[in-house]
Enzyme design. Structure first.
Site, short mmCIF file in Angstrom:
data_model
loop_
_atom_site.label_atom_id
_atom_site.label_comp_id
_atom_site.label_asym_id
_atom_site.label_seq_id
_atom_site.Cartn_x
_atom_site.Cartn_y
_atom_site.Cartn_z
N ASP A 195 -28.85 6.28 -36.16
CA ASP A 195 -28.21 7.57 -35.94
C ASP A 195 -28.96 8.49 -34.98
OD1 ASP A 195 -26.15 9.37 -36.40
OD2 ASP A 195 -27.21 10.37 -38.03
N CYS A 251 -5.69 3.46 -44.33
CA CYS A 251 -5.33 4.88 -44.48
C CYS A 251 -3.83 5.05 -44.74
CB CYS A 251 -5.72 5.66 -43.22
SG CYS A 251 -7.50 5.94 -43.05
N CYS A 257 -1.52 8.30 -45.80
CA CYS A 257 -2.37 9.35 -46.36
C CYS A 257 -2.96 10.22 -45.25
CB CYS A 257 -3.51 8.71 -47.16
SG CYS A 257 -4.66 9.93 -47.87
N CYS A 273 -15.48 22.06 -36.34
CA CYS A 273 -15.99 21.42 -37.56
C CYS A 273 -17.08 22.26 -38.20
CB CYS A 273 -16.53 20.03 -37.20
SG CYS A 273 -17.27 19.15 -38.58
N CYS A 327 -20.65 19.68 -44.50
CA CYS A 327 -19.35 19.88 -45.15
C CYS A 327 -18.75 18.51 -45.44
CB CYS A 327 -18.42 20.67 -44.23
SG CYS A 327 -16.74 20.84 -44.90
#
Length: 342
Positions: free
Chosen positions: A126, A181, A184, A206, A233
């Site tokens: 990352d 998905c 949804c 965001c 979040c």
């Protein structure tokens, strides 16, 4: 056992929850990624634009790359200690960059010593110029969901990803995961700022961008929507049915002692100076947030929680830090004074 079987076995012994191998590097979302950058959807994260060439060409990261071993470690866990403020799950423990990197290096050394002496590698967690989710999708670890997270059918989207680029061809036995998905769109509907459209994210909207990556004053448009979110979040993940039914990660050592040491009433953060903050969060992912920006988050949350009992402590912080001039601090004082007037 095949070489791939040995790699998978060792990966699970180290603590990873899923592993896959891919020999295909051309990003499936290349055009979207470049368009996303061109339209400025990456907000002020300029490093994403500057490293775009490397992200799209792993061979430029490590010359002679022939395979990518992609690994996932779940950070899905039960939050046992409740606080009035919210911290994203990934940040509620020892900084994952360190221990995931250690596992990757241990796996690489094992491969070199026990499987292939000619093995050469580079590992990333990352922080490098790597499109981890694209590679994870190609390695069969999951699909890119409408919340733009990688979703594994068993682990959900609460997963840390690590990648090992190497010079050898390993058998890639995994199949691409089907996107489940379907119809949804709970994540899209739940986002309080409209940052999401299906499979697309506008980082500038965001909340996690604003209280983690953003440097300096937070956009006034997100002060109220941030509500009690101090760092990060998880809304678009919390509502995902795959996370509701996901199994917890098997590694819990990174969580040990964190809640007792780092979580307390938000009033305690008002007593931290820069040195105290750095010492308290040194070994956690929260340390990515600079002290001044962390305090911006603290003042926004205190204001949104209407903690008028803290107004004197907030004013005392202002006196101790006369040169900061934080707009969020003034907002907080104003909101708390209104509470007194009412």
């Amino acid at each position: 056992m095949t070489d791939t079987d040995l790699i998978i076995k060792k990966s699970h012994e180290l603590g990873f929850d899923a592993v896959g191998i891919t020999r295909e590097f051309a990003p499936a979302h290349r055009d979207y990624f470049l368009d996303w950058l061109d339209k400025g959807r990456h907000a002020e994260m300029d490093w994403l634009y500057k490293s775009r060439g490397l992200k799209l060409s792993p061979d430029r990261i490590m010359k002679g790359t022939r395979s990518a071993i992609v690994l996932a470690a779940s950070y899905h866990h039960k939050v046992t200690r409740k606080t009035a403020y919210a911290i994203a799950r990934y940040a509620r423990g020892t900084d994952y960059h360190g221990w995931i990197k250690q596992w990757l290096e241990e796996l690489a050394v094992y491969i070199k010593q026990q499987i292939a002496p000619s093995f050469q590698w580079r590992s990333f967690v990352d922080t490098g110029p790597v499109l981890e989710r694209d590679l994870a999708e190609k390695a069969g670890l999951g699909w890119i969901g409408k919340n733009t997270c990688l979703i594994n059918k068993d682990l959900g989207s609460y997963v840390f990803l690590g990648v090992i680029f190497c010079n050898l061809l390993f058998c890639a036995e995994t199949k691409k995961a089907k996107n489940l998905c379907g119809q949804c769109d709970l994540c899209v509907k739940a986002c309080p700022t409209g940052a999401l459209t299906p499979f697309k994210l506008d980082a500038g909207k965001c909340l996690a961008y604003h209280n983690i990556e953003k440097r300096g004053e937070r956009a006034k448009a997100v002060w109220k929507p941030l509500h009690n979110r101090l760092v990060g979040c998880d809304i678009c993940q919390e509502v995902c049915p795959r996370n509701i039914r996901a199994r917890a990660g098997k590694n819990v050592q990174w969580l040990e002692g964190y809640e007792e040491t780092h979580l307390a009433d938000i009033a305690g953060f008002l007593e931290l100076d820069k040195g105290g903050y750095q010492k308290k969060f040194k070994h956690t992912a929260i340390s990515r947030v600079k002290y001044q920006d962390f305090m911006r988050n603290v003042f926004i949350v205190i204001a949104n929680l209407k903690r008028k009992d803290l107004i004197e402590q907030v004013k005392a912080w202002k006196i101790r830090n006369p040169h900061e001039g934080l707009a969020e601090l003034e907002f907080c004082i104003g909101e708390l004074e209104k509470e007194y007037e009412e």
